[in-house]
Design a protein around this motif. Sequence first.
Motif, PDB file in Angstrom:
ATOM      1  N   ASN A  53      -2.383   0.287 -16.444  1.00 53.62           N
ATOM      2  CA  ASN A  53      -0.645   0.308 -15.972  1.00 53.62           C
ATOM      3  C   ASN A  53       0.280  -0.027 -17.125  1.00 53.62           C
ATOM      4  O   ASN A  53       1.423   0.723 -16.907  1.00 53.62           O
ATOM      5  CB  ASN A  53      -0.752  -1.308 -15.260  1.00 53.62           C
ATOM      6  N   GLY A  54      -0.120  -0.413 -18.355  1.00 55.87           N
ATOM      7  CA  GLY A  54       0.561  -0.621 -19.372  1.00 55.87           C
ATOM      8  C   GLY A  54       1.099   0.880 -19.790  1.00 55.87           C
ATOM      9  O   GLY A  54       2.405   1.255 -20.298  1.00 55.87           O
ATOM     10  N   ALA A  55      -0.037   1.747 -19.902  1.00 58.25           N
ATOM     11  CA  ALA A  55       0.333   3.270 -20.265  1.00 58.25           C
ATOM     12  C   ALA A  55       1.133   4.104 -19.550  1.00 58.25           C
ATOM     13  O   ALA A  55       2.266   4.731 -19.588  1.00 58.25           O
ATOM     14  CB  ALA A  55      -1.019   4.008 -20.620  1.00 58.25           C
ATOM     15  N   LEU A  56       0.880   3.827 -17.966  1.00 54.89           N
ATOM     16  CA  LEU A  56       1.616   4.405 -17.028  1.00 54.89           C
ATOM     17  C   LEU A  56       3.000   3.811 -17.005  1.00 54.89           C
ATOM     18  O   LEU A  56       3.963   4.809 -16.588  1.00 54.89           O
ATOM     19  CB  LEU A  56       0.981   4.232 -15.593  1.00 54.89           C
ATOM     20  N   LEU A  57       3.369   2.422 -17.073  1.00 55.07           N
ATOM     21  CA  LEU A  57       4.689   1.945 -17.175  1.00 55.07           C
ATOM     22  C   LEU A  57       5.608   2.588 -18.407  1.00 55.07           C
ATOM     23  O   LEU A  57       6.617   2.990 -18.221  1.00 55.07           O
ATOM     24  CB  LEU A  57       4.741   0.607 -17.127  1.00 55.07           C
ATOM     25  N   ALA A  58       4.838   2.667 -19.364  1.00 56.39           N
ATOM     26  CA  ALA A  58       5.197   3.105 -20.590  1.00 56.39           C
ATOM     27  C   ALA A  58       5.700   4.634 -20.308  1.00 56.39           C
ATOM     28  O   ALA A  58       6.692   4.928 -20.931  1.00 56.39           O
ATOM     29  CB  ALA A  58       4.204   3.079 -21.797  1.00 56.39           C
ATOM     30  N   CYS A 199       6.807   6.779 -10.068  1.00 57.77           N
ATOM     31  CA  CYS A 199       7.106   5.711  -9.514  1.00 57.77           C
ATOM     32  C   CYS A 199       6.247   5.211  -8.392  1.00 57.77           C
ATOM     33  O   CYS A 199       5.780   4.010  -8.364  1.00 57.77           O
ATOM     34  CB  CYS A 199       8.602   5.724  -9.101  1.00 57.77           C
ATOM     35  N   ILE A 200       5.708   6.150  -7.623  1.00 56.66           N
ATOM     36  CA  ILE A 200       4.969   5.903  -6.485  1.00 56.66           C
ATOM     37  C   ILE A 200       3.602   5.250  -7.088  1.00 56.66           C
ATOM     38  O   ILE A 200       3.001   4.475  -6.422  1.00 56.66           O
ATOM     39  CB  ILE A 200       4.795   6.983  -5.405  1.00 56.66           C
ATOM     40  N   CYS A 201       2.893   6.319  -7.997  1.00 53.73           N
ATOM     41  CA  CYS A 201       1.675   5.968  -8.257  1.00 53.73           C
ATOM     42  C   CYS A 201       1.632   4.654  -9.214  1.00 53.73           C
ATOM     43  O   CYS A 201       0.578   3.707  -9.199  1.00 53.73           O
ATOM     44  CB  CYS A 201       1.273   6.930  -9.478  1.00 53.73           C
ATOM     45  N   SER A 202       2.870   4.297  -9.865  1.00 55.37           N
ATOM     46  CA  SER A 202       2.867   3.064 -10.699  1.00 55.37           C
ATOM     47  C   SER A 202       2.717   1.903  -9.693  1.00 55.37           C
ATOM     48  O   SER A 202       2.017   0.724 -10.126  1.00 55.37           O
ATOM     49  CB  SER A 202       4.138   3.060 -11.528  1.00 55.37           C
TER      50      SER A 202
END
Length: 261
Positions: A53-58, A199-202
Amino acid sequence: MEHLSYLQKTSSYTVALLLFVFIISFYLIGHFFIKRTIKKNPDYLNFELGSINGALLALLGLILAFTFSMASSRFDTRRQLVIDEANDIGTVILRTDIYPDSTRTELRKNLKAYVEERIGFYQSGMNMKKTILHNKQADLLGKKIWKITADYAKIDPITTRTSELIPALNAMIDITTTRKAASESTIPDSIMYFLFMLCICSAFLLGYDNKRKIDWVILIGFTVMLTLTVFTIVDLDRPRSGLINMDGPNEKIVELREMFE
């Protein structure tokens, strides 16, 4: 601008509303899946997606910054071009004063019609048929003004008039092409679709990583801020519609009407 994609035709408000609904929905779907998985296998209580999640949000933050920068730079370019066009037209109008009355009257009559077409070009908004029509009419008037000036230059013994008006007229005509190209230079749809999917995957993975009760304040707050950011990017990329538009700069062209009074 003659052929808009489906995304470009869709209102920025509609895009924002759909994104808001999808983010909430996929967060709830992710939360539903993890709850169901835990019921079947309690060991999943220790399952963590923190690093993912951290990598995806980054990555989401990077793409948001990238697309916002693209939209903002394009908006600034379009705004400057509108002001430059108003200055170019104003220069041509002023320099017609050095011509004899008969030629000056003919030039100013066509320039007045030209200004109206350029005003109509913007005020047509998202009506592409009207936009194309105004652009073609302005092009025809520009050629007519050029012909009047060129014909006069052939018989005018005072070359100062020609040397003053021709460069200004050339700049006035050329900037319409530059402005049209700038209006068509939008963020590629592929990048925007990638942003929406990110956005949706996050949202889905954040919901899947939440094993507790949903905190609706945090969820709504996160969704609203993300949606507003994307809305601003989309709105910046569409100068003919939405909250962020070219009404202010275009007033400079509207003010040119006063020069014919």
